[in-house]
Every structure is written in C-alpha cells, then in structure tokens.
Design an enzyme around this catalytic site. Structure first.
Site, PDB file in Angstrom:
ATOM      1  N   CYS A  54      64.441  21.945 -52.884  1.00  0.00           N
ATOM      2  CA  CYS A  54      65.180  20.855 -52.235  1.00  0.00           C
ATOM      3  C   CYS A  54      64.441  19.519 -52.236  1.00  0.00           C
ATOM      4  O   CYS A  54      64.928  18.547 -52.810  1.00  0.00           O
ATOM      5  CB  CYS A  54      65.525  21.244 -50.800  1.00  0.00           C
ATOM      6  N   ARG A  81      66.399  26.657 -44.486  1.00  0.00           N
ATOM      7  CA  ARG A  81      65.004  26.740 -44.917  1.00  0.00           C
ATOM      8  C   ARG A  81      64.776  28.069 -45.622  1.00  0.00           C
ATOM      9  O   ARG A  81      65.096  29.126 -45.073  1.00  0.00           O
ATOM     10  CB  ARG A  81      64.063  26.651 -43.719  1.00  0.00           C
ATOM     11  N   LEU A  84      54.192  18.282 -39.788  1.00  0.00           N
ATOM     12  CA  LEU A  84      52.976  17.477 -39.686  1.00  0.00           C
ATOM     13  C   LEU A  84      51.742  18.335 -39.937  1.00  0.00           C
ATOM     14  O   LEU A  84      50.712  18.185 -39.279  1.00  0.00           O
ATOM     15  CB  LEU A  84      52.876  16.810 -38.308  1.00  0.00           C
ATOM     16  N   LYS A  90      72.590  14.816 -45.682  1.00  0.00           N
ATOM     17  CA  LYS A  90      71.744  15.848 -46.288  1.00  0.00           C
ATOM     18  C   LYS A  90      70.524  15.223 -46.958  1.00  0.00           C
ATOM     19  O   LYS A  90      69.378  15.645 -46.739  1.00  0.00           O
ATOM     20  CB  LYS A  90      72.562  16.649 -47.301  1.00  0.00           C
ATOM     21  N   ARG A 121      59.757  26.846 -57.720  1.00  0.00           N
ATOM     22  CA  ARG A 121      60.167  25.517 -58.178  1.00  0.00           C
ATOM     23  C   ARG A 121      59.296  24.423 -57.560  1.00  0.00           C
ATOM     24  O   ARG A 121      59.197  24.297 -56.356  1.00  0.00           O
ATOM     25  CB  ARG A 121      61.643  25.289 -57.851  1.00  0.00           C
ATOM     26  N   VAL A 151      71.944  29.400 -51.814  1.00  0.00           N
ATOM     27  CA  VAL A 151      72.874  28.908 -50.794  1.00  0.00           C
ATOM     28  C   VAL A 151      74.138  29.756 -50.759  1.00  0.00           C
ATOM     29  O   VAL A 151      74.613  30.151 -49.688  1.00  0.00           O
ATOM     30  CB  VAL A 151      73.223  27.432 -51.044  1.00  0.00           C
TER      31      VAL A 151
END
Length: 439
Positions: free
Chosen positions: A264, A154, A254, A208, A332, A11
């Site tokens: 995240c 993203r 989807l 968030k 991760r 980030v």
C-alpha cells in the site's frame, strides 16, 4: 444480501470472507482457476492469521462460494465489489487501472438487473467517474450505481480491522438507493458502533490516499529523527514516546526502523504524488517522503557494512525477517530487498530466516541461503541483523546465538533488544536512533 467480490487477492478474499461471516451470501470471482481450486481445497493464496479458518467455516456453511464464471457470480447481486489489483504503472508511478476498468466492463455486460457496483480497490480521484462511464455506456438500459468504498486493512490484522473498523467510508453521488444498499451491507457493524461515513465519491477516493500518505509521513519523520538522534547523542525511542504521548500526535507509526514497504504505502504515495502533479497541485511533503524512504532502505545496507568495520566482502550476514512487516508473507517493496542488494554489492554472503516469507522471498533474492530457524541462520555468521519484528524474534537466546557465530555483531533495525542485554550476551550492538542505554 447477495454480495459478489471480483478478485480473490488480499482485499477481495478477506473482505468476502468477513462479509460472509456477517451472514451475507458472498460469491468470490477470480479468473485464475488454479487459485480458486486452491482456496476451495483450503490453501490460501496469502498468509493472513485466521483467514484459512474464516474461509473454511463460511464455505462449509454455504455462505461463501467461489467461481471463475463472472456472469454467474454477478447474477442477482445486490452489490458487486471490484477488488482487483492497482499496482504502480511502470515508468510514471500512476496506479494501473486497467484491471479495474476491465472488470467494470465485464460486470456491466453480464448484469441481469439493477445493482450497486462498489470500487474496493485503491484508486485515484476520478476513477469512479470513469467506471460509471464504462458501465453506462455498456448498459444504458439498467439502473446501475457506482460507489467508492476504500479499504483500510492492515496486513497481519486484516480480519480484526474489517470487523472492528475505526470507520467505514462510502462515497456516492447522493443516490438514495446506493446509500441504502451500502447501509444494509454494513449494518452488521452497528453493534460495534463503527462510524459509517457517507461522502462524495471523489472525497472517498482521496481519503484512502490521504490516510496512507499521512501514515507514511509519520514513519519517515521518526526515521529522520532517528538519524538526528544518532548524530547528537539522543535516543529516538524516548523522543518517540515523548511526542507520542501528545494526543494530538499519537504513538502509532512512530517506531524508527528501516523504512516502510508493503503493498500500500509505496504505490499509494506515488499515486498521490502523480495525482497532485496532474491537477497542478504538487504535494511536496509526500514527494519528499517517497524520496527519503527509498534512500532509507538503501542506507540500512551501509549501516550493516559499517557495523562490520567497513568491510563486508567475504563475510556472512544473517538476516532475521524478510517480509515488510510481521504476520504476512508479503515481500512487496520490503526493506530486506534493498538491504540484500546492498550487502551482495558489498561482497557479503547472506543467510536468512523468516517465519512465513521465505517461499515468496526466495525467487526475489536467489543468492540468499534460507535457514530453517533463527539459530541455523546465525551459525557461523559474522553479523546478525534483525530486519522484521516477528514475535518469534523478540525473546531469542542471545547467548546461544553469539556462541554459534564467527563474529559478535548484532544490528537491530527494529530496536527490539536493550543494549545491556545484547552486550551481556557478548554482542557489539548497533541500533536505530541511539545507543539504547535507557531501553
């Protein structure tokens, strides 16, 4: 404006480089001297498409600098962003805020004038209150405002997301100076007409978590629909399209697969669950999402063993894709970790290839052999498994792959290949959520 970014992780580095590209003067601060030296020499600590060029060009223009000296870095800053890690705390799932609080204390002690401190890290509701307490306790002599500005980047598309966001959320206590500073920080986005939402600070912190939990819920919902489709003889891709065309639902997130991972969704859903429990307002839907997703990843290993006829011992399985998603080297909570563990427990030998993630993955899965490309991975394998939907895997020569393998099993966990194409190449295809006749 002068902006200081504390932390050069995913980030912090992306945000700092993008702010500099807008024309702000940005200083990125990190305690890791080796990381700073690597960035200054052009070696990025993460893989993100276009980041090396963005950092290099803005550093060359003098708008982006790096330092390990926090006191020098925050001197004269209009806004100081805290962008340090908030991993899940061991034992209870709460977000570990120790890095955030330590950064707040160091910033306060180093300040030479009024400023706005901005929490960019993903933090639970109420964190801004504690940061403000820490800062005011250390520097009661200065007018320091604390703001929440969550990120919505993203991995793999972070630069575009930063420069062309769906929205920017800024949470304040209503202080006019803080609002004005943040409006100036994001003024370059005016041309794109990106909405900047000013809310209360606690509201911004919750937005968030609510956003990530909702997206994780969509993923988990369609994965459970995929299981139902397999049981009743339906096709999940058609179900996904059929409901996604409803503009109240939308088609994004989807796509049935092996479950969500990354930096995240896993930690943020856990943190939201813990926040709900702390405030005696349990969030049962998100609790279930967390449980179902964990089971989902382990179930993919069993799916592969079943495709092998129920026995994997002594067989070789080739995995294509290790990272949790394409265009990143982030491992991760990647589904591949649970899949590898399940296959190794079943006695399989594993060979893998990932376009960017093998260096990060290798220490996490020491028993896995890494190949130089998809074709080397498949050579001699009894089964080929598509785990991550990298573009490089979307148009493989299936006949060449099948000809080089000992077996003819293709397990497509991302539904990339239509059944007719796989079977024409000689594969027995296992997909997610249906037989794929219409795909």
């Amino acid at each position: 404006m002068k902006i200081t970014m504390i932390g050069t992780g995913y980030v912090g580095l992306v945000s700092g480089a993008c702010f500099a590209d807008f024309g702000h003067d940005v200083v990125c601060v990190d305690k890791d001297a080796g990381k700073i030296a690597a960035i200054e020499s052009g070696r990025m600590p993460i893989f993100e498409p276009g980041l090396d060029h963005l950092v290099g060009s803005n550093a060359a223009a003098g708008r982006l600098t790096f330092t390990t000296d926090l006191a020098a870095g925050v001197k004269g800053a209009d806004a100081i962003f805290i962008a340090v890690g908030t991993p899940s705390r061991r034992g209870d799932g709460h977000a570990d805020l120790s890095y955030v609080y330590a950064a707040a204390k160091e910033i306060a002690e180093a300040l030479d004038g009024p400023t706005v401190i901005v929490t960019k890290s993903t933090v639970p509701v109420g964190t801004g209150d504690e940061v403000e307490r820490i800062v005011r306790e250390a520097r009661p002599d200065l007018d320091i405002q604390v703001v929440s500005n969550p990120e919505f980047l993203r991995e793999g598309a972070a630069i575009g997301d930063f420069k062309r966001p769906d929205r920017v959320v800024v949470g304040t206590t209503g202080n006019e100076r803080a609002i004005d500073v943040m409006a100036q920080v994001y003024r370059p986005l005016n041309l794109n007409q990106a909405p900047v939402m000013f809310t209360g600070r606690r509201t911004a912190e919750l937005i968030k978590y609510a956003a990530n939990a909702f997206l994780a819920t969509k993923i988990t919902f369609i994965n459970e629909m995929a299981d139902l489709c397999e049981a009743v003889g339906a096709e999940v891709q058609d179900v996904s399209r059929g409901i996604g065309l409803d503009n109240r639902i939308g088609s994004k997130f989807l796509h049935a697969g092996p479950g969500y991972g990354g930096s995240c969704f896993p930690k943020d859903t856990l943190a939201l669950v813990k926040t709900g429990q702390d405030y005696d307002t349990p969030i049962r839907i998100v609790e279930t999402v967390v449980q179902v997703n964990d089971l989902r990843k382990r179930a993919m290993g069993r799916k592969i063993v079943k495709a092998l006829g129920g026995e994997a011992r002594g067989k070789t399985v080739a995995l294509l894709g290790l990272t949790f998603k394409p265009n990143t080297d982030d491992m991760r909570d990647a589904p591949s970790l649970a899949i590898v563990q399940a296959l190794e427990d079943a006695g399989a030998r594993i060979v893998a290839y990932d376009p960017e993630g093998m260096a990060v993955a290798a220490p996490l899965m020491p028993g896995v052999s890494m190949a130089k490309d998809a074709y080397e991975a498949a050579a001699g394998a009894d089964a080929l498994v598509l785990v991550t939907e990298w573009d490089a895997f979307r148009a493989l020569d299936l006949k060449r792959l099948a000809a080089s393998m000992n077996g003819a099993v293709l397990v497509d966990l991302r539904n990339i290949y239509p059944r007719r194409e796989a079977e024409a190449a000689g594969f027995a295809l296992t997909r997610v959520g249906g037989k794929g006749i219409s795909a």
